[in-house]
Scaffold this motif. Structure first.
Motif, PDB file in Angstrom:
ATOM      1  N   VAL A   1      14.637  23.733  27.769  1.00 37.82           N
ATOM      2  CA  VAL A   1      13.408  22.880  27.681  1.00 37.82           C
ATOM      3  C   VAL A   1      13.291  21.412  28.379  1.00 37.82           C
ATOM      4  N   LEU A   2      14.727  21.235  28.812  1.00 46.22           N
ATOM      5  CA  LEU A   2      14.921  19.869  29.626  1.00 46.22           C
ATOM      6  C   LEU A   2      14.451  20.402  31.025  1.00 46.22           C
ATOM      7  N   GLY A   3      14.974  21.326  31.504  1.00 49.87           N
ATOM      8  CA  GLY A   3      14.825  22.081  32.774  1.00 49.87           C
ATOM      9  C   GLY A   3      13.492  22.127  32.877  1.00 49.87           C
ATOM     10  N   ASN A   4      12.572  22.583  32.077  1.00 51.33           N
ATOM     11  CA  ASN A   4      10.955  22.882  32.266  1.00 51.33           C
ATOM     12  C   ASN A   4      10.498  21.526  32.394  1.00 51.33           C
ATOM     13  N   ILE A   5      11.069  20.451  31.504  1.00 55.16           N
ATOM     14  CA  ILE A   5      10.600  19.017  31.571  1.00 55.16           C
ATOM     15  C   ILE A   5      10.640  18.642  33.084  1.00 55.16           C
ATOM     16  N   ALA A   6      11.837  18.743  33.609  1.00 53.23           N
ATOM     17  CA  ALA A   6      12.100  18.326  34.891  1.00 53.23           C
ATOM     18  C   ALA A   6      11.218  19.013  35.923  1.00 53.23           C
ATOM     19  N   LEU A   7      11.369  20.114  35.918  1.00 48.58           N
ATOM     20  CA  LEU A   7      10.345  21.153  36.716  1.00 48.58           C
ATOM     21  C   LEU A   7       9.007  20.825  36.827  1.00 48.58           C
ATOM     22  N   GLN A   8       8.553  20.367  35.999  1.00 51.30           N
ATOM     23  CA  GLN A   8       7.022  20.199  35.502  1.00 51.30           C
ATOM     24  C   GLN A   8       6.660  18.838  36.239  1.00 51.30           C
ATOM     25  N   VAL A   9       7.594  17.715  35.825  1.00 46.53           N
ATOM     26  CA  VAL A   9       7.324  16.463  36.258  1.00 46.53           C
ATOM     27  C   VAL A   9       7.483  16.329  37.685  1.00 46.53           C
ATOM     28  N   LEU A  10       8.393  16.949  38.214  1.00 40.80           N
ATOM     29  CA  LEU A  10       8.510  17.026  39.495  1.00 40.80           C
ATOM     30  C   LEU A  10       7.274  17.534  40.538  1.00 40.80           C
ATOM     31  N   LYS A  11       7.023  18.808  39.867  1.00 44.30           N
ATOM     32  CA  LYS A  11       5.842  19.417  40.359  1.00 44.30           C
ATOM     33  C   LYS A  11       4.662  18.451  40.237  1.00 44.30           C
ATOM     34  N   ALA A  12       4.310  17.831  39.200  1.00 48.47           N
ATOM     35  CA  ALA A  12       3.377  16.846  39.012  1.00 48.47           C
ATOM     36  C   ALA A  12       3.211  15.824  40.196  1.00 48.47           C
ATOM     37  N   HIS A  13       4.350  15.320  40.567  1.00 49.57           N
ATOM     38  CA  HIS A  13       4.481  14.576  41.618  1.00 49.57           C
ATOM     39  C   HIS A  13       4.716  14.818  42.909  1.00 49.57           C
ATOM     40  N   GLY A  14       4.251  15.944  43.292  1.00 42.15           N
ATOM     41  CA  GLY A  14       3.871  16.564  44.412  1.00 42.15           C
ATOM     42  C   GLY A  14       5.175  17.540  44.957  1.00 42.15           C
ATOM     43  N   ALA A  15       6.099  17.623  44.405  1.00 44.21           N
ATOM     44  CA  ALA A  15       7.391  18.536  44.830  1.00 44.21           C
ATOM     45  C   ALA A  15       7.057  20.046  44.689  1.00 44.21           C
ATOM     46  N   GLU A  16       7.419  20.752  45.916  1.00 43.08           N
ATOM     47  CA  GLU A  16       7.659  22.230  45.663  1.00 43.08           C
ATOM     48  C   GLU A  16       8.623  22.678  44.981  1.00 43.08           C
ATOM     49  N   VAL A  17       8.542  23.343  43.848  1.00 40.78           N
ATOM     50  CA  VAL A  17       9.742  23.726  42.685  1.00 40.78           C
ATOM     51  C   VAL A  17      10.146  24.913  42.886  1.00 40.78           C
ATOM     52  N   VAL A  18      11.199  25.465  42.836  1.00 44.48           N
ATOM     53  CA  VAL A  18      12.024  26.687  42.688  1.00 44.48           C
ATOM     54  C   VAL A  18      12.440  26.947  41.449  1.00 44.48           C
TER      55      VAL A  18
ATOM     56  N   GLU B   1       7.406  28.889  23.342  1.00 38.19           N
ATOM     57  CA  GLU B   1       7.856  29.272  24.639  1.00 38.19           C
ATOM     58  C   GLU B   1       8.300  27.749  25.065  1.00 38.19           C
ATOM     59  N   PRO B   2       9.551  27.792  25.691  1.00 33.81           N
ATOM     60  CA  PRO B   2      10.057  26.517  26.260  1.00 33.81           C
ATOM     61  C   PRO B   2       9.183  25.890  27.121  1.00 33.81           C
ATOM     62  N   ALA B   3       8.380  26.478  28.033  1.00 37.01           N
ATOM     63  CA  ALA B   3       7.618  25.798  29.240  1.00 37.01           C
ATOM     64  C   ALA B   3       6.446  25.204  28.634  1.00 37.01           C
ATOM     65  N   THR B   4       5.976  25.908  27.454  1.00 38.92           N
ATOM     66  CA  THR B   4       4.730  25.223  26.672  1.00 38.92           C
ATOM     67  C   THR B   4       4.965  24.120  25.974  1.00 38.92           C
ATOM     68  N   VAL B   5       6.279  24.235  25.296  1.00 41.24           N
ATOM     69  CA  VAL B   5       6.535  23.145  24.450  1.00 41.24           C
ATOM     70  C   VAL B   5       6.818  21.806  25.236  1.00 41.24           C
ATOM     71  N   SER B   6       7.553  21.951  26.450  1.00 41.76           N
ATOM     72  CA  SER B   6       7.839  20.697  27.575  1.00 41.76           C
ATOM     73  C   SER B   6       6.366  20.373  27.899  1.00 41.76           C
ATOM     74  N   ALA B   7       5.823  21.262  28.352  1.00 45.41           N
ATOM     75  CA  ALA B   7       4.468  20.687  29.199  1.00 45.41           C
ATOM     76  C   ALA B   7       3.419  20.111  28.071  1.00 45.41           C
ATOM     77  N   GLU B   8       3.558  20.394  26.774  1.00 43.20           N
ATOM     78  CA  GLU B   8       2.660  19.844  25.816  1.00 43.20           C
ATOM     79  C   GLU B   8       3.238  18.386  25.579  1.00 43.20           C
ATOM     80  N   TRP B   9       4.595  18.424  25.448  1.00 42.08           N
ATOM     81  CA  TRP B   9       4.978  17.020  25.058  1.00 42.08           C
ATOM     82  C   TRP B   9       4.908  16.070  26.564  1.00 42.08           C
ATOM     83  N   LEU B  10       4.992  16.341  27.632  1.00 42.91           N
ATOM     84  CA  LEU B  10       4.925  15.755  28.544  1.00 42.91           C
ATOM     85  C   LEU B  10       3.411  15.216  28.696  1.00 42.91           C
ATOM     86  N   GLN B  11       2.480  16.154  28.303  1.00 42.05           N
ATOM     87  CA  GLN B  11       0.949  15.681  28.402  1.00 42.05           C
ATOM     88  C   GLN B  11       0.763  14.695  27.476  1.00 42.05           C
TER      89      GLN B  11
END
Length: 324
Positions: free
Chosen positions: A57-74, A303-313
């Motif tokens: 979940v934390l990994g998805n939080i980092a990925l989604q935040v960094l992507k939202a701020h313009g980073a290309e993420v793998v 799904e962890p990615a859904t949980v993290s995205a909804e919390w960030l939103q």
């Protein structure tokens, strides 16, 4: 921590859904991420994580935040255990992952004694790791995902155990009652079972220790057939959902495990905006928040990615949805 941790629409189906969740990589690409700024435009970052629910979940939080701020993420979330992620970070195969202060202090920096004050523990860990290994720690979160032993509540009352010292006494007087379920990593770590039995002068024969996947540890501890006691993580949502009782670490053996983003200094120097982007998110991640997010995955089967995205939103960290 962390720590391999892993995935129950219903409590009776907990084990099956737990295993399903573990195998699913936390794919940030499956979730639309809105623009929140361009501080990291041009950055190319590989995001790793350990293979348990919270770290995924934390990994998805980092990925989604960094992507939202313009980073290309793998996405290399759910990469493996502690050793796998740390080696990948040091080798430059990933750029960052979430680690825990106690793990850094004991496992990576090879210190024998934890520091009980959380702020001092984090500062010492971050300072030493930067000096020795050029690994920078961004954080810490308020959450402390420390190890603990738990037991089903009715059995705790029957045996009269409330603390780990009580378990040590039980191991001397009724050794047949001290059966324990743990995961493989806990069986070898200095801040795991080897250190625990030494600190509490406790003897547990090998045939009374079962090595299981994390999710199975919880369900088997709840059943009370394979084991009476189970290794748990204090921010795990399954503790409350299964009605387990966490035993007090009355000798304060376990270190403090505040989560933080660990990143190679080289990467940090190239993209110093990482800190300003991540720090506001990190500040919101306390024990109660993490327990709820973990429970949505482990108990509700999301799904962890859904949980993290909804919390960030919900927290306003992903910008306007119109920019998606």
């Amino acid at each position: 921590m962390h720590f391999p941790l892993r995935r129950t629409f219903a409590l009776l189906a907990a084990a099956a859904l737990t295993m399903t969740g573990v195998s699913a990589c936390g794919s940030g690409d499956a979730v639309e991420v809105s623009s929140a700024g361009d501080e990291l435009a041009g950055a190319e970052l590989v995001i790793g994580s350990k293979d348990f629910t919270e770290n995924i979940v934390l990994g998805n939080i980092a990925l989604q935040v960094l992507k939202a701020h313009g980073a290309e993420v793998v996405d290399k979330i759910n990469l493996g255990g502690t050793v796998t992620n740390r080696k990948a970070l040091e080798a430059g195969e990933i750029d960052l992952y979430w680690e825990y202060s106690g793990t850094g202090w004991i496992e990576h920096l090879k210190n024998a004694e934890p520091i009980q004050d959380s702020a001092e523990q984090f500062k010492a860990t971050a300072t030493q790791d930067l000096e020795k290994n050029k690994i920078r720690w961004i954080g810490p979160t308020p959450l402390n995902n420390t190890y603990a032993l738990a037991i089903r509540s009715e059995k705790a009352a029957e045996l009269g155990v409330k603390t780990l010292s009580d378990v040590a006494e039980l191991a001397r007087t009724k050794p047949e009652e001290v059966t324990i379920c743990i995961e493989t990593e806990f069986s070898t770590r200095d801040d795991g079972l080897p250190g625990l039995v030494k600190a509490y002068d406790m003897t547990i024969p090998k045939d009374r220790v079962a090595l299981l996947d994390t999710g199975v540890v919880y369900t088997e501890t709840d059943k009370g057939q394979t084991c009476n006691f189970g290794e748990v993580f204090t921010t795990d949502g399954r503790i409350a959902a299964l009605g387990l009782t966490v035993l007090e670490d009355d000798k304060k053996f376990f270190p403090v495990y505040n989560a933080a983003v660990t990143v190679r200094q080289e990467t940090y120097d190239q993209h110093p905006a990482l800190e300003q982007v991540l720090k506001p998110v990190i500040a919101k991640l306390d024990d109660a928040t993490m327990q709820k997010l973990n429970a949505r995955v482990d108990v509700e089967g999301q799904e962890p990615a859904t949980v993290s995205a909804e919390w960030l939103q919900e927290q306003g960290f992903l910008g306007s949805s119109s920019d998606a």
